[in-house]
Design an enzyme around this catalytic site. Structure first.
Site, short mmCIF file in Angstrom:
data_model
loop_
_atom_site.label_atom_id
_atom_site.label_comp_id
_atom_site.label_asym_id
_atom_site.label_seq_id
_atom_site.Cartn_x
_atom_site.Cartn_y
_atom_site.Cartn_z
CB SER A 44 -0.92 -0.01 1.25
OG SER A 44 -0.09 -0.37 2.24
N GLY A 45 2.10 1.15 -0.60
CA GLY A 45 2.80 2.50 -0.79
C GLY A 45 2.29 3.30 -2.02
CG PHE A 74 4.74 -2.42 6.75
CD1 PHE A 74 5.32 -3.80 7.38
CD2 PHE A 74 5.54 -1.32 7.08
CE1 PHE A 74 6.35 -3.54 8.19
CE2 PHE A 74 6.45 -1.33 7.89
CZ PHE A 74 7.17 -2.39 8.47
CB ALA A 187 2.32 5.74 -8.64
CE LYS A 239 11.47 1.58 -14.04
NZ LYS A 239 11.39 2.67 -13.03
NE ARG A 303 9.19 5.98 -6.46
CZ ARG A 303 8.51 4.98 -5.84
NH1 ARG A 303 7.81 5.19 -4.67
NH2 ARG A 303 8.65 3.80 -6.45
CG ASN A 304 14.95 4.76 -8.74
OD1 ASN A 304 15.94 4.19 -7.74
ND2 ASN A 304 13.89 4.23 -9.11
CE LYS A 332 11.59 1.81 2.97
NZ LYS A 332 12.46 2.67 3.70
CD GLN A 334 12.06 -1.27 -5.38
OE1 GLN A 334 11.50 -2.18 -5.27
NE2 GLN A 334 12.76 -0.90 -3.80
N1 NAD Z 1 5.57 4.75 -7.14
C1 NAD Z 1 5.73 4.39 -8.50
O1 NAD Z 1 5.43 5.29 -9.40
C2 NAD Z 1 5.84 2.94 -9.08
C3 NAD Z 1 5.54 2.80 -10.54
C4 NAD Z 1 5.52 1.49 -11.07
C5 NAD Z 1 6.15 0.65 -10.21
N2 NAD Z 1 6.60 0.67 -9.16
C6 NAD Z 1 7.31 -0.21 -8.10
O2 NAD Z 1 6.11 -0.98 -7.23
C7 NAD Z 1 6.96 -1.33 -6.04
C8 NAD Z 1 6.37 -0.87 -4.87
O3 NAD Z 1 6.33 0.53 -4.89
P1 NAD Z 1 5.30 1.68 -4.13
O4 NAD Z 1 5.71 2.96 -4.83
O5 NAD Z 1 4.21 1.05 -4.02
O6 NAD Z 1 5.94 1.60 -2.63
P2 NAD Z 1 6.76 2.96 -1.90
O7 NAD Z 1 8.09 3.27 -2.41
O8 NAD Z 1 5.83 3.92 -1.71
O9 NAD Z 1 7.31 2.13 -0.76
C9 NAD Z 1 7.05 2.39 0.56
C10 NAD Z 1 6.09 1.03 1.02
O10 NAD Z 1 7.05 0.06 1.74
C11 NAD Z 1 6.44 -0.33 2.94
N3 NAD Z 1 7.18 -0.93 3.85
C12 NAD Z 1 8.17 -0.23 4.46
N4 NAD Z 1 8.69 -1.18 5.25
C13 NAD Z 1 8.28 -2.20 5.00
C14 NAD Z 1 8.67 -3.56 5.67
N5 NAD Z 1 9.63 -3.88 6.45
N6 NAD Z 1 7.79 -4.73 5.11
C15 NAD Z 1 6.81 -4.38 4.25
N7 NAD Z 1 6.72 -3.15 3.69
C16 NAD Z 1 7.34 -2.16 4.11
C17 NAD Z 1 5.72 0.90 3.26
O11 NAD Z 1 4.83 0.72 4.25
C18 NAD Z 1 4.83 1.69 2.03
O12 NAD Z 1 3.66 0.76 1.55
C19 NAD Z 1 8.32 -1.23 -6.39
O13 NAD Z 1 9.00 -2.26 -6.64
C20 NAD Z 1 8.43 -0.01 -7.27
O14 NAD Z 1 9.55 0.18 -8.19
C21 NAD Z 1 6.52 1.96 -8.33
O1 G3P Z 2 9.48 6.56 -9.14
P1 G3P Z 2 10.74 5.50 -9.79
O2 G3P Z 2 11.99 5.94 -10.11
O3 G3P Z 2 10.67 4.33 -8.69
O4 G3P Z 2 9.96 5.01 -11.05
C1 G3P Z 2 8.50 4.78 -10.88
C2 G3P Z 2 8.10 3.81 -12.23
O5 G3P Z 2 8.68 2.57 -12.09
C3 G3P Z 2 7.99 4.32 -13.71
O6 G3P Z 2 7.44 3.43 -14.19
#
Ligand code: NAD
Ligand code: G3P
Length: 394
Positions: A44-45, A74, A187, A239, A303-304, A332, A334
């Site tokens: 639920s990030g 979490f 997102a 990427k 974000r990276n 976070k 990645q």
């Molecule tokens: N945010 C984006 O734009 C985006 C887009 C596409 C893909 N992604 C990918 O999706 C995945 C998740 O990203 P996100 O943006 O939803 O998360 P985020 O970066 O917002 O991460 C924070 C999440 O991690 C949780 N967390 C922290 N400590 C934890 C623990 N010990 N155990 C379990 N959870 C914990 C937090 O509660 C929160 O839900 C990543 O691999 C990211 O690369 C992100």
């Molecule tokens: O914000 P980043 O760098 O984790 O990238 C977000 C997504 O993966 C883009 O598709």
């Protein structure tokens, strides 16, 4: 006779439309058999919350899904002392990771992991990649036997026996099939319903892939499916390493041409690395949303990129951990850990010289090289000709 270029584009377009609207047949069958799918989102990030919103909107419209979408949270305590999951359920908003956006009344936040996954037969994994293994270990043996999974997670693990993609880790730990969904998906943009595309990668069973497409597809979120789970997942994973390089270039104010060069070299390393690990990876996957489109959006607005820009502006003197905590407020990165994981694979297999960009990103992140090394070592060295050789072989 081979199709002309125009015909080929039309054929591909047709395939895309088919994938985007598929599954009414499968869905009707599911309803006729009385088997509505129950969806739980594990995570639920920032992206986890947006994925829940997308899914919740479709679950209400499509008769083959239960209305309720469970979202594992979490648990954390907010500065005012309230529990995050309780606030989400009270105001239908993830105030920490996606403030200002209503998730849909049918999203139920659940801080109890085992409870959240127990009844679901469609599990959507979307946490930062470093937490997945622990999560899987907690729920192994506690999920439905007929459950299907999909991973939206961009990352990989490196084990003693070699690299392990997150979808494989989920499959192995839980003994279930796992597809992936990746794409040019920042997102926050999707949360306000700006148009984007995504790619589902699947292994063998097209009907399952179609079911996932149906669950995610929206007029503003166009999903297509390709039978190349490793290719799709490696695009999404790698990427993030290129995004770090793009951020260095921004921090050093090197301009658009340099950034475009980094993206081109990065894409070539993404393709070469993916194919060396999995020869089955298809060239065409790199032209889907998960490939070149995600690379572009992430190098422009992710974000990276943002944290790497700050790292370079500070001359590498402030660590990524510090910058992540300050700039992302709990979200976070990645890319830094993925660069390390990729580096481990390259070192172990003797491929370091074949991938100068990937290797240099890790050397900079770990403080061995200054940020300016990104252009000194990523291309014009003699090592580069080896990459040319490898690219020709591939
Ligand atoms: N945010 C984006 O734009 C985006 C887009 C596409 C893909 N992604 C990918 O999706 C995945 C998740 O990203 P996100 O943006 O939803 O998360 P985020 O970066 O917002 O991460 C924070 C999440 O991690 C949780 N967390 C922290 N400590 C934890 C623990 N010990 N155990 C379990 N959870 C914990 C937090 O509660 C929160 O839900 C990543 O691999 C990211 O690369 C992100
Ligand atoms: O914000 P980043 O760098 O984790 O990238 C977000 C997504 O993966 C883009 O598709």
């Amino acid at each position: 006779m081979a199709p002309s270029a125009q015909q080929q584009l039309e054929i591909e377009g047709q395939g895309r439309r088919e994938s985007a609207v598929v599954s009414n047949g499968a869905a009707d069958e599911a309803v006729a058999g009385g088997a509505k799918s129950r969806v739980t989102v594990v995570g639920s990030g920032n992206w986890g919350s947006v994925a829940s919103k997308l899914i919740a909107s479709n679950a209400l419209k499509l008769p083959s899904f239960h209305d309720e979408v469970r979202m594992w949270v979490f648990e954390e305590t907010l500065p005012n002392g309230e529990k995050l999951s309780e606030v989400i359920n009270q105001i239908n908003e993830n105030v920490k990771y996606l403030p200002g956006i209503k998730l849909g009344k049918n999203v139920v936040a659940d801080p109890d992991l085992e409870h959240a996954v127990r009844d679901a037969n469609m599990l959507v994994f979307v946490t930062p990649h470093q937490f997945v293994e622990g999560i899987c270990k907690r729920i192994a043996g506690k999920i439905r036997k007929d459950a299907e999974a999909i991973s939206l997670i961009k990352g990989m693990e490196v084990k003693m026996e070699g690299p392990c993609m997150i979808s494989s880790l989920i499959s192995q730990e839980l003994q279930i099939n796992c597809c992936v969904l990746m794409g040019a998906n920042i997102a926050n943009e999707i949360s306000v319903e700006k148009f984007s595309e995504a790619t589902v990668g699947y292994r063998g069973n097209k009907e399952i892939a179609e079911r996932w497409v149906q669950l995610f597809n929206h007029p503003y979120f166009m999903v297509s499916a390709v039978q190349d789970v490793e290719g799709v997942e490696l695009c999404g994973t790698l990427k993030n390493v290129v995004a770090i390089a793009a951020g260095f270039v921004d921090g050093l104010e090197m301009g658009n041409n340099t950034k475009a060069a980094i993206m081109r070299i990065g894409l070539r390393e993404m393709k070469a690395f993916s194919k060396l690990l999995f020869p089955s990876v298809k060239d065409s996957t790199f032209f889907e949303s998960c490939g070149v489109a995600d690379l572009i959006t992430t190098c422009l607005g992710g974000r990276n990129r943002k944290c790497a820009e700050a790292f370079a502006r500070n001359g590498g003197k402030r660590s990524f951990d510090e910058l992540e905590a300050e700039m992302l407020q709990g979200q976070k990165l990645q890319g830094v850990s993925t660069a390390k994981e990729v580096y481990e694979v390259l070192r172990h297999r003797g491929w370091l010289e074949l991938f100068p960009l990937f290797a240099t990103v890790h050397e900079i992140c770990s403080g061995h090289y200054p940020p300016s090394a990104i252009v000194e070592y990523s291309d014009h060295t003699p090592k580069f000709s080896l990459l040319e050789g490898s690219a020709r072989i591939l």
